[in-house]
Motif scaffolding. Structure first.
Motif, PDB file in Angstrom:
ATOM      1  N   VAL A   8       0.863  -1.179   0.000  1.00  0.00           N
ATOM      2  CA  VAL A   8       0.000   0.000   0.000  1.00  0.00           C
ATOM      3  C   VAL A   8       0.900   1.229   0.000  1.00  0.00           C
ATOM      4  CG1 VAL A   8      -1.783   1.299   1.265  1.00  0.00           C
ATOM      5  CG2 VAL A   8      -1.786  -1.202   1.350  1.00  0.00           C
ATOM      6  N   ARG A   9       0.439   2.315  -0.608  1.00  0.00           N
ATOM      7  CA  ARG A   9       1.044   3.624  -0.410  1.00  0.00           C
ATOM      8  C   ARG A   9      -0.057   4.547   0.107  1.00  0.00           C
ATOM      9  NH1 ARG A   9       6.271   4.036  -1.849  1.00  0.00           N
ATOM     10  NH2 ARG A   9       6.191   6.271  -1.389  1.00  0.00           N
ATOM     11  N   ARG A  10       0.276   5.313   1.136  1.00  0.00           N
ATOM     12  CA  ARG A  10      -0.714   6.170   1.789  1.00  0.00           C
ATOM     13  C   ARG A  10      -0.287   7.623   1.655  1.00  0.00           C
ATOM     14  NH1 ARG A  10      -0.786   3.854   6.625  1.00  0.00           N
ATOM     15  NH2 ARG A  10      -2.492   2.441   6.069  1.00  0.00           N
ATOM     16  N   CYS A  11      -1.235   8.474   1.249  1.00  0.00           N
ATOM     17  CA  CYS A  11      -0.940   9.890   1.059  1.00  0.00           C
ATOM     18  C   CYS A  11      -0.662  10.553   2.400  1.00  0.00           C
ATOM     19  CB  CYS A  11      -2.098  10.584   0.353  1.00  0.00           C
ATOM     20  SG  CYS A  11      -1.793  12.353   0.060  1.00  0.00           S
ATOM     21  N   THR A  12       0.383  11.372   2.460  1.00  0.00           N
ATOM     22  CA  THR A  12       0.738  12.062   3.696  1.00  0.00           C
ATOM     23  C   THR A  12      -0.143  13.272   3.961  1.00  0.00           C
ATOM     24  OG1 THR A  12       2.386  13.365   2.474  1.00  0.00           O
ATOM     25  CG2 THR A  12       3.144  11.325   3.542  1.00  0.00           C
ATOM     26  N   SER A  13      -0.990  13.638   2.987  1.00  0.00           N
ATOM     27  CA  SER A  13      -1.857  14.802   3.157  1.00  0.00           C
ATOM     28  C   SER A  13      -3.326  14.408   3.318  1.00  0.00           C
ATOM     29  CB  SER A  13      -1.714  15.751   1.966  1.00  0.00           C
ATOM     30  OG  SER A  13      -2.590  16.857   2.087  1.00  0.00           O
ATOM     31  N   CYS A  14      -3.878  13.724   2.307  1.00  0.00           N
ATOM     32  CA  CYS A  14      -5.313  13.403   2.352  1.00  0.00           C
ATOM     33  C   CYS A  14      -5.587  11.998   2.866  1.00  0.00           C
ATOM     34  CB  CYS A  14      -5.953  13.595   0.977  1.00  0.00           C
ATOM     35  SG  CYS A  14      -5.467  12.363  -0.261  1.00  0.00           S
ATOM     36  N   ALA A  15      -4.548  11.226   3.153  1.00  0.00           N
ATOM     37  CA  ALA A  15      -4.645   9.870   3.713  1.00  0.00           C
ATOM     38  C   ALA A  15      -5.251   8.852   2.749  1.00  0.00           C
ATOM     39  CB  ALA A  15      -5.437   9.864   5.020  1.00  0.00           C
ATOM     40  N   ALA A  16      -5.382   9.208   1.476  1.00  0.00           N
ATOM     41  CA  ALA A  16      -5.881   8.238   0.491  1.00  0.00           C
ATOM     42  C   ALA A  16      -4.917   7.066   0.389  1.00  0.00           C
ATOM     43  CB  ALA A  16      -6.036   8.902  -0.869  1.00  0.00           C
ATOM     44  N   GLU A  17      -5.473   5.865   0.252  1.00  0.00           N
ATOM     45  CA  GLU A  17      -4.643   4.674   0.105  1.00  0.00           C
ATOM     46  C   GLU A  17      -4.618   4.244  -1.358  1.00  0.00           C
ATOM     47  OE1 GLU A  17      -5.940   1.656   2.818  1.00  0.00           O
ATOM     48  OE2 GLU A  17      -4.878   2.595   4.504  1.00  0.00           O
ATOM     49  N   HIS A  18      -3.435   3.905  -1.824  1.00  0.00           N
ATOM     50  CA  HIS A  18      -3.242   3.474  -3.207  1.00  0.00           C
ATOM     51  C   HIS A  18      -2.632   2.078  -3.204  1.00  0.00           C
ATOM     52  CE1 HIS A  18      -4.010   7.630  -4.487  1.00  0.00           C
ATOM     53  NE2 HIS A  18      -3.245   7.982  -3.453  1.00  0.00           N
ATOM     54  N   TYR A  19      -3.118   1.236  -4.118  1.00  0.00           N
ATOM     55  CA  TYR A  19      -2.708  -0.168  -4.157  1.00  0.00           C
ATOM     56  C   TYR A  19      -2.007  -0.479  -5.480  1.00  0.00           C
ATOM     57  CZ  TYR A  19      -5.723  -0.541  -0.120  1.00  0.00           C
ATOM     58  OH  TYR A  19      -6.275  -0.364   1.129  1.00  0.00           O
ATOM     59  N   PRO A  20      -1.120  -1.480  -5.463  1.00  0.00           N
ATOM     60  CA  PRO A  20      -0.393  -1.811  -6.701  1.00  0.00           C
ATOM     61  C   PRO A  20      -1.348  -2.082  -7.858  1.00  0.00           C
ATOM     62  CG  PRO A  20       0.560  -2.966  -4.836  1.00  0.00           C
ATOM     63  CD  PRO A  20      -0.704  -2.324  -4.338  1.00  0.00           C
ATOM     64  N   ARG A  21      -1.064  -1.506  -9.001  1.00  0.00           N
ATOM     65  CA  ARG A  21      -1.935  -1.674 -10.159  1.00  0.00           C
ATOM     66  C   ARG A  21      -1.583  -2.950 -10.905  1.00  0.00           C
ATOM     67  NH1 ARG A  21      -1.046   2.757 -14.670  1.00  0.00           N
ATOM     68  NH2 ARG A  21      -2.155   1.171 -15.879  1.00  0.00           N
ATOM     69  N   THR A  22      -2.594  -3.544 -11.482  1.00  0.00           N
ATOM     70  CA  THR A  22      -2.419  -4.699 -12.358  1.00  0.00           C
ATOM     71  C   THR A  22      -3.292  -4.468 -13.582  1.00  0.00           C
ATOM     72  OG1 THR A  22      -1.998  -6.220 -10.516  1.00  0.00           O
ATOM     73  CG2 THR A  22      -2.665  -7.189 -12.610  1.00  0.00           C
ATOM     74  N   ASP A  23      -2.681  -4.454 -14.747  1.00  0.00           N
ATOM     75  CA  ASP A  23      -3.402  -4.185 -15.985  1.00  0.00           C
ATOM     76  C   ASP A  23      -3.750  -5.499 -16.683  1.00  0.00           C
ATOM     77  OD1 ASP A  23      -2.968  -1.408 -15.616  1.00  0.00           O
ATOM     78  OD2 ASP A  23      -0.956  -1.626 -16.452  1.00  0.00           O
ATOM     79  N   PRO A  24      -5.044  -5.847 -16.799  1.00  0.00           N
ATOM     80  CA  PRO A  24      -5.401  -7.089 -17.487  1.00  0.00           C
ATOM     81  C   PRO A  24      -5.167  -6.987 -18.988  1.00  0.00           C
ATOM     82  CG  PRO A  24      -7.379  -5.863 -16.917  1.00  0.00           C
ATOM     83  CD  PRO A  24      -6.228  -5.118 -16.309  1.00  0.00           C
ATOM     84  N   ALA A  25      -4.520  -8.006 -19.527  1.00  0.00           N
ATOM     85  CA  ALA A  25      -4.259  -8.061 -20.970  1.00  0.00           C
ATOM     86  C   ALA A  25      -4.608  -9.453 -21.473  1.00  0.00           C
ATOM     87  CB  ALA A  25      -2.801  -7.751 -21.267  1.00  0.00           C
ATOM     88  N   VAL A  26      -5.237  -9.534 -22.623  1.00  0.00           N
ATOM     89  CA  VAL A  26      -5.572 -10.824 -23.219  1.00  0.00           C
ATOM     90  C   VAL A  26      -4.506 -11.201 -24.230  1.00  0.00           C
ATOM     91  CG1 VAL A  26      -8.056 -10.655 -22.854  1.00  0.00           C
ATOM     92  CG2 VAL A  26      -7.059  -9.669 -24.928  1.00  0.00           C
ATOM     93  N   ILE A  27      -4.231 -12.485 -24.311  1.00  0.00           N
ATOM     94  CA  ILE A  27      -3.269 -13.017 -25.277  1.00  0.00           C
ATOM     95  C   ILE A  27      -3.877 -14.293 -25.828  1.00  0.00           C
ATOM     96  CG2 ILE A  27      -1.961 -14.173 -23.444  1.00  0.00           C
ATOM     97  CD1 ILE A  27       0.561 -13.584 -25.187  1.00  0.00           C
ATOM     98  N   MET A  28      -3.932 -14.452 -27.145  1.00  0.00           N
ATOM     99  CA  MET A  28      -4.773 -15.503 -27.701  1.00  0.00           C
ATOM    100  C   MET A  28      -4.155 -16.168 -28.926  1.00  0.00           C
ATOM    101  SD  MET A  28      -6.058 -12.248 -27.635  1.00  0.00           S
ATOM    102  CE  MET A  28      -5.967 -10.848 -28.746  1.00  0.00           C
ATOM    103  N   LEU A  29      -4.395 -17.467 -29.000  1.00  0.00           N
ATOM    104  CA  LEU A  29      -4.031 -18.230 -30.188  1.00  0.00           C
ATOM    105  C   LEU A  29      -5.326 -18.574 -30.907  1.00  0.00           C
ATOM    106  CD1 LEU A  29      -1.533 -19.615 -31.612  1.00  0.00           C
ATOM    107  CD2 LEU A  29      -2.507 -21.726 -30.738  1.00  0.00           C
TER     108      LEU A  29
END
Length: 313
Positions: free
Chosen positions: A156-177
Motif C-alpha cells: 500500500v502507499r498512503r498519502c501524507t496529506s489526504c490519507a488516500a490509500e493506493h494499491y499496486p496496479r495490475t493491468d489485465p491483458a488478453v493473449i490468444m491463439l
C-alpha cells in the motif's frame, strides 16, 4: 486441436509458480514484521531495477537470499511471505544492488532466468519485481499530488496529506491463439521484433469490456480476423511492468479469416500449419515466443507438445 474444450495437461507457466504463502494478514502488524525481519532464519532478496543476484547451477538458476543481518540498511522492505517451514521472506529494493558478492553470483532479471528458477524463487522474484516498479512510479498521490509513503509491508502507499490509500496496479491483458477451419494458427509480428520472430496476438482490456470481448476486438483490430468461439486457458503475471496476461484459445469465424493487418500493432500476420511452423523453426527462419511467455504455452497447446528443440532459446 479440434475441440477447444479438451485441453491436454501441460507444465505450469514459468511466471505463475509460487512456493511461499503471501501471509497478507501480517502486512499491517508492525511488531510482527519487526520480529520477523530480525529472526535468524529470515531471508532477504535485494532487488534493483528489476534485477536480483542469481547463481547458476546444473539444475538451473537460484536466487541469492541474504540473512537479514547481512542485508543493506538502506532500501524499502517488502514482506513477500512465509514458507511451509516458517521461514519469512522480504525483498529489499534499493537504487542499486549491493556490492559484488563472493562466488559466482551475477545480476539477472525475470526475462533471462524466470524459466530456470525453482517455484519458490520464481514466485519471490515476480512479486518483488512488481512491487519495486510500482513503488518507484507512485511516490505522489493521484488525488491531491502530495507525497505518499509506504504502508502494508510494501503493498500500500498512503498519502501524507489526504490519507488516500493506493494499491499496486495490475493491468489485465488478453493473449490468444486463434485457429481456423483447417486448424492453422494465427501468428503475427511487430516491426521492432528480431527478424523471424512470430507470436500470438495480444492487447489490453479496455474499460467496461469483458475479457472475451477484448479477445474478439483485438484480433479484429490487429489482423482483421473475426473470432467466434473463445475459451479461457490460463493466466500468469507479467511484471513488465504491471500486467496480468489472460490466455485464450479461439476459433475464427469461417466467413472472416482473411487477414488485414493494422500496420501499427502488427506489421505482418499469417496462418501457419503445424508442418509450416516446424519446418520454419528447424530451418532457423522462424523464432517462436519466449519460453517464459504464455504465448509459448498457447502455441505448444495447439502444436501438441514442445516445439522443436532447435527453436528453443
Amino acid at each position: 486441436m479440434d475441440e477447444l474444450s479438451s485441453l491436454p495437461e501441460t507444465q505450469p507457466l514459468a511466471l505463475a509458480r509460487a512456493g511461499v504463502d503471501r501471509a497478507a494478514h501480517h502486512r499491517f502488524d508492525e511488531p510482527w514484521l519487526a520480529a520477523a525481519w530480525s529472526h535468524p532464519t529470515t531471508k532477504v532478496l535485494p532487488i534493483a531495477g528489476g534485477e536480483a543476484f542469481v547463481v547458476d547451477t546444473e539444475a538451473g538458476s537460484e536466487l541469492v537470499l541474504l540473512p537479514s543481518f547481512e542485508a543493506p540498511e538502506a532500501g524499502d522492505r517488502f514482506f513477500l511471505g512465509t514458507d511451509e517451514d516458517g521461514v519469512n521472506y522480504f525483498a529489499l529494493a534499493g537504487e542499486s544492488l549491493p556490492g559484488r558478492l563472493d562466488g559466482d553470483a551475477r545480476p539477472a532479471g525475470l526475462r533471462e532466468v524466470g524459466g530456470s528458477l525453482s517455484d519458490r524463487d520464481a514466485g519471490l522474484l515476480v512479486h518483488a519485481v512488481a512491487l519495486e516498479h510500482w513503488h518507484r512510479l507512485h511516490s505522489f498521490c493521484s488525488r491531491c499530488g502530495h507525497p505518499t509513503e509506504k504502508a502494508g509491508a510494501g503493498h500500500v502507499r498512503r498519502c501524507t496529506s489526504c490519507a488516500a490509500e493506493h494499491y499496486p496496479r495490475t493491468d489485465p491483458a488478453v493473449i490468444m491463439l486463434i485457429t481456423d477451419g483447417e486448424d492453422r494458427c494465427l501468428l503475427g509480428r511487430q516491426a521492432l521484433w528480431p527478424e523471424g520472430r512470430w507470436s500470438t496476438l495480444a492487447g489490453f482490456v479496455e474499460p467496461g469490456e469483458s475479457i472475451e470481448q477484448a479477445v474478439v476486438r483485438e484480433v479484429l483490430e490487429e489482423a482483421g480476423v473475426r473470432v467466434g468461439e473463445v475459451q479461457y486457458v490460463a493466466s500468469q503475471p507479467w511484471p513488465f511492468p504491471s500486467s496480468l496476461m489472460l490466455g485464450f484459445l479461439g476459433k475464427a469465424d469461417p466467413a472472416g479469416t482473411a487477414i488485414t493487418v493494422d500496420g501499427e500493432e502488427l506489421s505482418e500476420a499469417r496462418w501457419f500449419s503445424r508442418a509450416e511452423l516446424k519446418a520454419g523453426m528447424e530451418a532457423g527462419e522462424i523464432l517462436p515466443p519466449s519460453g517464459i511467455s504464455i504465448a509459448r504455452h498457447l502455441v505448444e497447446l495447439w502444436y501438441g507438445g514442445p516445439l522443436p528443440a532447435a527453436a528453443r532459446w
